[in-house]
Write an enzyme that holds these catalytic residues in place. Structure first.
Site, PDB file in Angstrom:
ATOM      1  CE  LYS A  87      -1.996  -1.215   3.758  1.00  0.00           C
ATOM      2  NZ  LYS A  87      -1.646  -2.787   3.772  1.00  0.00           N
ATOM      3  CD  GLU A 113     -13.712 -20.046   0.609  1.00  0.00           C
ATOM      4  OE1 GLU A 113     -14.559 -19.560   0.175  1.00  0.00           O
ATOM      5  OE2 GLU A 113     -13.620 -20.240   1.871  1.00  0.00           O
ATOM      6  CG  ASP A 132     -18.806 -21.021   6.082  1.00  0.00           C
ATOM      7  OD1 ASP A 132     -18.772 -19.793   6.195  1.00  0.00           O
ATOM      8  OD2 ASP A 132     -18.250 -22.105   5.644  1.00  0.00           O
TER       9      ASP A 132
HETATM   10  P1  ADP Z   1       2.139  -1.941   3.044  1.00  0.00           P
HETATM   11  O1  ADP Z   1       2.170  -0.402   3.340  1.00  0.00           O
HETATM   12  O2  ADP Z   1       1.027  -2.463   2.495  1.00  0.00           O
HETATM   13  O3  ADP Z   1       2.175  -2.515   4.557  1.00  0.00           O
HETATM   14  P2  ADP Z   1       4.528  -1.820   2.007  1.00  0.00           P
HETATM   15  O4  ADP Z   1       4.217  -0.895   0.561  1.00  0.00           O
HETATM   16  O5  ADP Z   1       5.367  -1.012   2.947  1.00  0.00           O
HETATM   17  O6  ADP Z   1       3.177  -2.481   2.334  1.00  0.00           O
HETATM   18  O7  ADP Z   1       5.331  -2.638   1.534  1.00  0.00           O
HETATM   19  C1  ADP Z   1       6.615  -3.206   2.086  1.00  0.00           C
HETATM   20  C2  ADP Z   1       7.730  -3.843   1.195  1.00  0.00           C
HETATM   21  O8  ADP Z   1       7.139  -5.054   0.659  1.00  0.00           O
HETATM   22  C3  ADP Z   1       7.879  -2.742   0.051  1.00  0.00           C
HETATM   23  O9  ADP Z   1       8.831  -1.953   0.411  1.00  0.00           O
HETATM   24  C4  ADP Z   1       8.383  -4.037  -1.093  1.00  0.00           C
HETATM   25  O10 ADP Z   1       9.700  -4.160  -0.927  1.00  0.00           O
HETATM   26  C5  ADP Z   1       7.829  -5.135  -0.793  1.00  0.00           C
HETATM   27  N1  ADP Z   1       6.450  -5.287  -1.712  1.00  0.00           N
HETATM   28  C6  ADP Z   1       5.205  -5.245  -0.915  1.00  0.00           C
HETATM   29  N2  ADP Z   1       4.383  -5.291  -2.062  1.00  0.00           N
HETATM   30  C7  ADP Z   1       4.874  -5.501  -3.170  1.00  0.00           C
HETATM   31  C8  ADP Z   1       4.563  -5.580  -4.557  1.00  0.00           C
HETATM   32  N3  ADP Z   1       3.143  -5.476  -4.981  1.00  0.00           N
HETATM   33  N4  ADP Z   1       5.618  -5.479  -5.720  1.00  0.00           N
HETATM   34  C9  ADP Z   1       6.725  -5.290  -5.026  1.00  0.00           C
HETATM   35  N5  ADP Z   1       7.156  -5.226  -3.727  1.00  0.00           N
HETATM   36  C10 ADP Z   1       6.437  -5.538  -2.998  1.00  0.00           C
HETATM   37 ZN    ZN Z   2     -16.839 -21.242   4.311  1.00  0.00          ZN
END
Ligand code: ADP
Ligand code: ZN
Ligand code: MG
Length: 613
Positions: free
Chosen positions: A213, A430, A506
């Site tokens: 995120k 599922e 469920d």
């Molecule tokens: P969140 O904010 O959802 O907790 P982060 O954005 O801080 O997650 O993600 C933490 C780390 O995980 C990132 O710095 C990256 O190294 C890795 N990561 C997470 N999601 C991805 C993705 N979709 N693609 C590449 N790396 C990712």
């Molecule tokens: Zn179920």
């Protein structure tokens, strides 16, 4: 000015409390000056004296009692015990000498040390805040506002320092697609202004930790070339009321100066929990902070060029007020990656890591169900560390397997590695839900089916079309709902001749619905059109305790019998449907095992290929 005034008050209170404590803790002995000691000695007032000395350094204290003042002891701290001994000897005063171990002195000086320590820590905090604000302002204007807690603690990244672009965010294809319009808007807000187009002010990113995120937020700013402000909801939750709100005000003031820009609020649930929820205590601070946030968001208009992104993993506990139109009116789900997405994430993170030719990323993706992007990044990092430790120039599959054990064990609670059998059970479970959703006429359609562990207890999920709000539910619809709920358990039983605890939720849901049909909605012929349940708003946690039965034993028995009848009927209907569609059940489970997550089109294709029974 008012803000710093408040701060001084806080400091004053803390200092006074410590001084009082210091004073009371020392009440049975009082410190005296050298002058007083000498006069007491000269006037022969000393009854008994004791020299406490430290064996290692010549500092110490002389403790004595005086005629006519009861048990009160007087203490004089001295830097040189020897000279005091000489004075006592000269005056012919008897005294005893005792050695005090070093830590004895620590005890005596502890209150003083604490007071000094607290003041020091406060000072450091203020200094660090000061430097942060200075960084924010580009090193100037903030310097006169020393001691200002109200300054936002946001970190700001200028566009040239943002490390991410969309390319670095693997998977999340739909999510990135949705964000392109935001990027375009941030690039040329004027274009949108001229056309009077409305761009959302606030977007809520919902998903478990480590799914990217923050990364996505930064990538948006990176793509658009605008500054990225970030702050965490938990930073707002300070011990002092009013500080959070002041910080919010400040953050938005900064953001307006730098617009167009992104404001990223991490862990928004820390401030935006449902008001009045939670156990005990007042949440003044949180509410003030939240209110300020809403005021700020209402205050700037759509085209001012500020987009507020907020991240949370718990959308269910958020105050609905923040999701009103003009606030966070758009939600983007950032889920855990499926097999294919995991492979893409691995590919991103091996970009700068030399790999041995035996490394099979697809296979790693297969065995890491439930891992988030952060987990995968961590996995590769551990592998790289291991190969460096062994002085190799590249990462081998073996390194990754070893790291897998380490990471898998290290994060056991968070991302349990799931066995193939568990996966298979979940896939059938599922599929059972999904097939009934699809085939029963009044419920569905299925939007997506997944066997990726959610990390919140559920092994998978079957999701109907989102936001399908209906005012009323008919009796038939409720019966179908119950059948869908039972479908997971039935499928497990059909295939494995056994059921797992995974199906218990469920069952609870289905039973509750069946009971409501009988006791609330008058939907059972046997019992008739009567409501046996009082309306119980879900006001507080003790809801079930507060439910009172308003009927006798006999009625209770009849109700139970009716509920059972409904459940049994639904069970056998659902079972028939699933048995008739056993081929689709198998096909669906297979597809799920392969892809972990399937969308509506893929799922529905299963029905057109085979003949429906
Ligand atoms: P969140 O904010 O959802 O907790 P982060 O954005 O801080 O997650 O993600 C933490 C780390 O995980 C990132 O710095 C990256 O190294 C890795 N990561 C997470 N999601 C991805 C993705 N979709 N693609 C590449 N790396 C990712
Ligand atoms: Zn179920
Ligand atoms: Mg984050």
């Amino acid at each position: 000015m008012k803000r710093s005034g408040g701060l001084f008050l806080y400091i004053a209170i803390i200092v006074i409390v410590f001084l009082l404590w210091f004073a009371t803790s020392a009440s049975h002995t009082s410190n005296v000056s050298m002058k007083r000691f000498r006069s007491d000695l000269k006037n022969d007032k000393i009854i008994s004296a004791e020299i406490k000395q430290n064996s290692e350094v010549p500092t110490g204290a002389v403790q004595y009692r005086v005629k006519g003042s009861g048990t009160e002891k007087y203490v004089l701290y001295v830097s040189n015990v020897n000279s005091i001994e000489k004075e006592l000897d000269k005056a012919g005063q008897l005294y005893s000498v005792s050695d005090v171990p070093n830590d004895g002195w620590v005890k005596i000086f502890l209150p003083l040390i604490i007071v000094v320590g607290v003041i020091f820590v406060l000072f450091m905090v203020m200094m660090s805040m000061q430097t942060r604000t200075m960084m924010q302002d580009g090193g100037g204007s903030g310097s006169s506002k020393m001691l200002d807690f109200g300054k936002s603690r946001a970190d700001m990244l200028m566009p040239e320092n943002i490390p991410f672009r969309f390319n670095d965010v693997a998977g999340l294809h739909e999510e990135k697609e949705q964000m392109r319009e935001v990027v375009d808007f941030l690039k040329n807000p004027d274009k949108y202004k001229k056309l009077g187009a409305r761009i959302p002010k606030g977007i809520l990113l919902v998903g478990p930790p480590g799914t990217g995120k923050t990364m996505l937020g930064k990538a948006i700013a990176g793509e658009a070339g605008v500054p990225f402000f970030s702050i965490s909801g938990s930073d707002f939750v300070e011990m002092f009321v009013g500080v959070g709100a002041a910080r919010v005000r400040d953050l938005f003031a900064e953001a307006k100066k730098k617009a167009p820009c992104i404001v990223f609020i991490d862990e928004i649930d820390a401030v935006a929990r449902k008001r009045g929820a939670g156990l005990g205590g007042s949440h003044d601070e949180r509410e003030q902070t939240l209110n300020q946030m809403l005021v700020e968001m209402d205050g700037f208009n759509e085209n001012q060029g500020i987009i507020v992104l907020a991240a949370t993993n718990r959308v269910d506990i958020l105050d609905p007020a923040i999701m009103r139109p003009g606030r966070f009116d758009r939600k983007v789900y950032v889920g855990k990656p499926d097999v294919r997405e995991r492979e893409e994430i691995l590919k991103v993170h091996v970009r700068n890591k030399p790999l041995g030719d035996d490394v099979d990323l697809a296979q790693i993706a297969q065995t890491t169900s439930g891992f988030t992007g952060a987990d995968l990044e961590n996995l590769l990092n551990e592998a790289a560390i291991r190969s460096a430790e062994e002085n190799r120039l590249y990462i081998s599959m073996d390194d990754i397997k070893t790291a897998f054990v380490k990471v898998g064990l290290g994060t056991e609670k968070k991302t349990r590695v799931i066995s193939d059998r568990e996966k298979k059970i979940t896939a059938y479970h599922e599929s059972g839900h999904a097939i009934l959703f699809h085939l029963l006429p009044l419920v569905g359609p299925v939007y997506s089916v997944s066997i990726i562990p959610t990390g919140m207890g559920a092994a998978g999920y079957t999701m109907p079309l989102p936001d399908k709000d209906e005012m009323f539910m008919s009796r038939e619809q409720m019966l179908e709902d119950i059948q869908v709920s039972l479908g997971g358990r039935i499928a497990e039983e059909m295939i494995f001749h056994d059921v797992t605890t995974g199906a218990s939720n469920d069952l609870k849901k289905a039973t509750r619905l069946a009971r409501d049909m009988v006791t609330r909605y008058g939907m059972s012929e046997e019992i008739g059109a009567i409501c046996y349940e009082e309306d119980d708003e879900e006001v507080f946690l003790g809801k079930d305790l507060a439910r009172e039965r308003s009927y006798g034993e006999e009625t209770a028995r009849r109700i139970d019998a009716e509920v059972k009848k409904i459940m049994d009927m639904c069970y056998s209907k659902a079972e028939t449907i699933l048995k008739d569609n056993r081929d689709i059940l198998d096909a669906s489970a297979d597809l799920l095992l392969k892809k972990e997550k399937i969308g509506r089109d893929e799922f529905e294709a299963l029905f057109t290929r085979e003949t429906v029974g």
